[in-house]
Design an enzyme around this catalytic site. Structure first.
Site, PDB file in Angstrom:
ATOM      1  N   GLU A 231     -24.735   7.417   6.897  1.00 49.71           N
ATOM      2  CA  GLU A 231     -25.450   8.451   6.147  1.00 49.71           C
ATOM      3  C   GLU A 231     -24.537   8.882   5.009  1.00 49.71           C
ATOM      4  O   GLU A 231     -23.598   9.643   5.208  1.00 49.71           O
ATOM      5  CB  GLU A 231     -25.792   9.636   7.057  1.00 49.71           C
ATOM      6  CG  GLU A 231     -26.716   9.289   8.209  1.00 49.71           C
ATOM      7  CD  GLU A 231     -28.051   8.727   7.765  1.00 49.71           C
ATOM      8  OE1 GLU A 231     -28.421   8.916   6.578  1.00 49.71           O
ATOM      9  OE2 GLU A 231     -28.723   8.087   8.576  1.00 49.71           O
ATOM     10  N   CYS A 265     -25.425  16.709   1.063  1.00 52.28           N
ATOM     11  CA  CYS A 265     -25.654  15.339   0.597  1.00 52.28           C
ATOM     12  C   CYS A 265     -27.035  15.161  -0.015  1.00 52.28           C
ATOM     13  O   CYS A 265     -27.254  14.225  -0.789  1.00 52.28           O
ATOM     14  CB  CYS A 265     -25.439  14.346   1.735  1.00 52.28           C
ATOM     15  SG  CYS A 265     -26.466  14.649   3.188  1.00 52.28           S
TER      16      CYS A 265
END
Length: 487
Positions: A231, A265
């Site tokens: 990720e 993110c």
């Protein structure tokens, strides 16, 4: 004297890392041995652990909030509750209700040629799962993968960031109340510990962090043929429709950019907007930002940058923009001074920066928002497609045909339409990147599947028709088989 102190500090850290690496290897060995003793935990065992984890997490709510604020210099309490604890609790609730169903063997069809027989798939735990956690959301990004690991019946070894030491201590204490170390254990330490952690022969490794570090993690895992879920991040764009109301566009993006001071993110990294609407967008963004944060420095709702290193990185972007002559707008409603006495930063809007500047080449991960104008929507789509595929893409539009067009002509890990960031908190859809923004996905059922082995099983009874195709070959019968099935 200074050199001596530096050497002593370095040796001390080295000794700590050596100890943690040795401990980590022993924990991994213990977890593998324990998994062999119980390779298929029952649904009731998995559910019981998840429920106890939730109960304990809620008991530790206030210590976690306080520890995170201490690690960040200051973090808004509500942001921790909504961004860390709420999605974790919702994820546990969602999983507990469904894990029995996910565990059930999946019946599959058998071609008539191979009858009588049966096919099915059973979902088996992989073993020991490694989880590498970043500093920006250390609770959610530790417990989210852990929920998937536990639902799948695995053991887990978790590497926490060295930048959140206070939070790490609370997480350790919390998990030790719920699990034995041969079930779930915590590892801490610096880059050397992280590198050794990634090189362990896990049955699966989940890493959340930067694309640059993700490459090293994948390379280390490849030595053991360890499957990975990465990720990562990247520059998540927001595309604003020509016709949408600007106050609504700002409303849907501003929380995603300001939460955790943009240190997420999936925070909107830059905005693509029709040229003629830039001035209106800036004016409205200023207005809404001032309404949300009348002041910044002592405002308990406004989160700090995690540490001086990250703050300096962001300041270097700002200085580069200033020197380039690009329009830079500081959002600082109370006109406060931000010197070395704080890691807080105002939010900056940057109008049409050079696409080759660092701000547009690197993930921002902080309170800076580039605004880029376009004449026609094709320009915006081409701008996105000319760059690495992002973890998230945001579409602010109520035009269904435009939504469909952008969805079909761009690639990203996830999309939110008329919202930002909250797609990550949806348990019933997978979360993951694409290309440089990540590999694989988890959350909900996809997390269960990612951390399970879907073992295929073909079973026959005492009656065996397939022996008719064994030698010696009967030409007439085989001709019938070929004519019936090979077409």
């Amino acid at each position: 004297m200074i050199q001596y102190l530096a050497q002593t500090t370095s040796r001390t850290q080295g000794n700590k890392d050596d100890f943690e690496i040795a401990r980590m290897k022993e924990l991994f060995k213990q977890q593998r041995a324990a998994f062999r003793q119980n390779p298929m935990p029952s649904a009731s065992q998995r559910i019981a652990k998840l429920k106890l984890l939730k109960k304990t997490l809620l008991l530790y709510k206030d210590p976690l909030v306080d520890a995170l604020s201490k690690d960040f210099g200051h973090r808004a309490r509500f942001e921790t509750l909504v961004g860390e604890l709420l999605p974790t609790v919702l994820g546990i609730n969602y999983t507990v209700k469904r894990v029995k169903k996910w565990m059930k063997p999946s019946r599959r069809s058998v071609n008539v040629l191979f009858q009588p027989a049966s096919n099915w798939v059973m979902y088996q735990p992989l073993g020991v799962v490694g989880i590498v956690v970043p500093w920006n959301y250390p609770v959610f990004l530790a417990f989210g993968p852990l929920i998937s690991a536990l639902a799948s019946g695995n053991r887990a070894l978790i590497k926490l960031s060295e930048f959140t030491p206070n939070t790490n201590e609370i997480i350790k204490r919390l998990l030790s109340y719920v699990f034995q170390e041969d079930e779930v254990a915590i590892v801490t330490g610096g880059p050397e510990v992280g590198a050794r952690f990634s090189a362990l022969p896990f049955n699966h490794l989940i890493f959340t962090g930067s694309t640059q570090v993700g490459r090293h993690v994948m390379q280390a895992a490849a030595e053991n043929l360890t499957p990975v879920t990465l990720e990562l991040g990247g520059k998540s764009p927001a595309i604003i429709d020509e016709q949408v109301k600007i106050s609504l566009a700002v409303e849907r993006l501003i929380a995603g950019k300001t939460s955790n001071a943009g240190q997420a993110c999936v925070a909107p990294d830059y905005v693509l907007i029709p040229n003629r609407r830039i001035e209106e967008f800036v004016s409205e963004f200023k207005r809404q930002f001032k309404q949300m944060y009348p002041s910044l420095k002592e405002n308990t709702d406004y989160t700090s940058i995690i540490n001086e290193r990250q703050r300096n990185r962001l300041v270097s972007y700002i200085e580069e923009i200033k020197q380039s002559g690009t329009t830079l707008i500081e959002l600082n409603p109370a006109n406060e001074s931000f010197g070395d006495d704080t890691c807080k930063l105002p939010l900056y809007l940057v109008i049409n920066p050079d696409p080759d500047c660092r701000l547009m080449q690197e993930e921002i991960f902080g309170p800076i928002l580039p605004i880029i104008g376009f004449q026609a929507i094709d320009e915006a789509i081409d701008f996105v497609n000319a760059r690495p595929q992002p973890l998230a893409l945001y579409i602010i539009s109520f035009d269904k045909s435009l939504q469909k067009r952008i969805l079909e002509t761009t690639h990203s890990g996830s999309v939110a339409i008329n919202d930002s960031v909250f797609q990550v908190l949806q348990d019933d859809i997978p979360f993951g990147g694409i290309g440089p923004s990540g590999i694989g996905h988890y959350h909900g059922k996809e997390g269960f599947l990612a951390l399970s082995k879907a073992k295929s099983i073909f079973k026959k009874g005492s009656f065996n028709l397939t022996k008719l195709i064994f030698p010696p070959f009967n030409k007439a019968f085989h001709k019938l088989i070929i004519a019936t099935f090979l077409r």
